[in-house]
Design a protein around this motif. Structure first.
Motif, mmCIF file in Angstrom:
data_model
loop_
_atom_site.group_PDB
_atom_site.id
_atom_site.type_symbol
_atom_site.label_atom_id
_atom_site.label_comp_id
_atom_site.label_asym_id
_atom_site.label_seq_id
_atom_site.Cartn_x
_atom_site.Cartn_y
_atom_site.Cartn_z
ATOM 1 N N SER A 13 1.486 14.636 3.294
ATOM 2 C CA SER A 13 1.173 13.744 2.581
ATOM 3 C C SER A 13 -0.110 12.790 3.333
ATOM 4 O O SER A 13 -0.905 12.320 2.601
ATOM 5 N N VAL A 14 -0.190 13.024 4.562
ATOM 6 C CA VAL A 14 -1.269 12.131 5.258
ATOM 7 C C VAL A 14 -2.682 12.934 5.054
ATOM 8 O O VAL A 14 -3.675 12.454 4.690
ATOM 9 N N THR A 15 -2.360 14.526 5.131
ATOM 10 C CA THR A 15 -3.700 15.343 4.774
ATOM 11 C C THR A 15 -4.135 15.024 3.205
ATOM 12 O O THR A 15 -5.256 15.071 3.132
ATOM 13 N N LEU A 67 -2.375 4.946 -3.183
ATOM 14 C CA LEU A 67 -3.105 5.215 -1.729
ATOM 15 C C LEU A 67 -3.839 3.837 -1.460
ATOM 16 O O LEU A 67 -3.820 3.627 -0.259
ATOM 17 N N ILE A 68 -4.412 3.160 -2.197
ATOM 18 C CA ILE A 68 -5.181 1.909 -1.703
ATOM 19 C C ILE A 68 -3.904 0.774 -1.273
ATOM 20 O O ILE A 68 -4.029 0.349 -0.355
ATOM 21 N N ALA A 69 -2.891 0.680 -1.956
ATOM 22 C CA ALA A 69 -1.723 -0.060 -1.547
ATOM 23 C C ALA A 69 -1.125 0.363 -0.104
ATOM 24 O O ALA A 69 -0.962 -0.503 0.671
ATOM 25 N N GLU A 70 -0.855 1.593 -0.050
ATOM 26 C CA GLU A 70 -0.317 2.215 1.466
ATOM 27 C C GLU A 70 -1.396 1.997 2.358
ATOM 28 O O GLU A 70 -1.099 1.481 3.408
ATOM 29 N N ALA A 71 -2.683 2.059 2.165
ATOM 30 C CA ALA A 71 -3.784 1.918 3.270
ATOM 31 C C ALA A 71 -3.786 0.504 3.520
ATOM 32 O O ALA A 71 -4.124 0.295 4.941
ATOM 33 N N LEU A 72 -3.710 -0.403 2.817
ATOM 34 C CA LEU A 72 -3.888 -1.552 2.889
ATOM 35 C C LEU A 72 -2.588 -2.123 3.804
ATOM 36 O O LEU A 72 -2.580 -3.109 4.899
ATOM 37 N N LEU A 73 -1.397 -1.811 3.496
ATOM 38 C CA LEU A 73 -0.039 -2.574 4.165
ATOM 39 C C LEU A 73 0.141 -1.573 5.322
ATOM 40 O O LEU A 73 1.049 -2.107 6.176
ATOM 41 N N ASP A 74 -0.535 -0.504 5.472
ATOM 42 C CA ASP A 74 -0.043 0.534 6.692
ATOM 43 C C ASP A 74 -1.608 1.208 7.126
ATOM 44 O O ASP A 74 -1.968 1.922 6.709
ATOM 45 N N ASP A 76 -2.208 2.707 9.677
ATOM 46 C CA ASP A 76 -2.202 4.197 10.281
ATOM 47 C C ASP A 76 -1.891 5.249 9.020
ATOM 48 O O ASP A 76 -1.777 6.400 9.498
ATOM 49 N N ALA A 77 -1.783 4.787 7.877
ATOM 50 C CA ALA A 77 -1.297 5.903 6.723
ATOM 51 C C ALA A 77 -2.169 7.069 6.638
ATOM 52 O O ALA A 77 -1.518 8.053 6.457
ATOM 53 N N LEU A 78 -3.289 6.861 6.857
ATOM 54 C CA LEU A 78 -4.258 7.851 6.834
ATOM 55 C C LEU A 78 -4.886 8.300 8.115
ATOM 56 O O LEU A 78 -5.799 9.261 7.967
ATOM 57 N N ASP A 79 -4.159 7.903 9.261
ATOM 58 C CA ASP A 79 -4.702 8.378 10.642
ATOM 59 C C ASP A 79 -3.830 9.600 11.107
ATOM 60 O O ASP A 79 -2.646 9.406 11.467
ATOM 61 N N ALA A 80 -4.481 10.642 11.044
ATOM 62 C CA ALA A 80 -3.833 12.002 11.392
ATOM 63 C C ALA A 80 -3.327 11.717 12.988
ATOM 64 O O ALA A 80 -2.248 12.208 13.420
#
Length: 203
Positions: A13-15, A67-74, A76-80
């Motif tokens: 999911s991160v990838t 994607l945008i909501a998750e990245a804003l609230l977390d 680290d969501a896209l940080d492998a």
């Protein structure tokens, strides 16, 4: 027997989210940092409100909104690397307190899975531990204080013995069956055979 040590892999999911973020400007006209700045200025309270605003005001699709909501609230969501640092803690949290007694059963099953092939990947979540080859072929979940469920991707396989049909195939879920593991005795030939079959089906 010496078993392979678990090596955690970045959760798919991160990838996937990172790949989506890389194409966001091409698909929406704004990069992820630009969207985050725009949304932050709205001071919306939660993910649902963020997704609704993005959809209603900018016509974004569901995946981009999520994607945008998750990245804003977390952040680290896209940080492998952040995921890999957090992965061991996810496992520890699953087996803390009253579920600690299930940890040896988890370790035994994990060891068996790793012996199936060098392509087995472990990507823990906060609620269970999925095992991947090309896709998820099994998952380990402490469902109660006394039971660890071994979930298996066996498609339309008919359940027999201790193998329970979860209804997943009819619902098009990846995990379709499970085996209840309450003691080391339950990690028997039948359990090993079904685990091997799930792995083989994901070739």
């Amino acid at each position: 027997m010496n078993r392979p040590e678990p090596v955690y892999a970045v959760h798919p999911s991160v990838t996937h989210a990172r790949a989506m973020a890389a194409n966001l400007e091409k698909n929406t006209g704004r990069s992820l940092p630009q969207w985050l700045k725009l949304v932050a200025a709205q001071k919306l309270e939660d993910a649902r409100a963020i997704r609704a605003w993005l959809k209603d005001q900018h016509g974004l699709g569901a995946s981009s909104c999520m994607l945008i909501a998750e990245a804003l609230l977390d952040p680290d969501a896209l940080d492998a690397e952040a995921y890999l640092r957090a992965a061991p803690a996810y496992v520890d949290a699953l087996f803390e307190g009253p579920k600690a007694a299930l940890r040896p059963l988890y370790e035994e099953l994990l060891g068996l899975a790793l012996e199936l092939g060098a392509d087995v990947k472990i990507s823990p979540c906060k609620t269970f531990v999925p095992l991947y080859r090309k896709h998820v072929f099994a998952q380990l979940k402490p469902s109660t204080r006394t039971r660890l469920d071994l979930g298996l991707a066996l498609g339309a396989t008919k359940a027999e013995g201790r193998l329970v049909d979860t209804g997943g195939f009819a619902k098009k879920d990846r995990i379709t069956h499970r085996i209840a593991i309450e003691s080391a005795v339950d990690i028997d030939g039948q359990t090993r055979r079904w685990l091997m079959q799930a792995y083989t089906l994901d070739a």
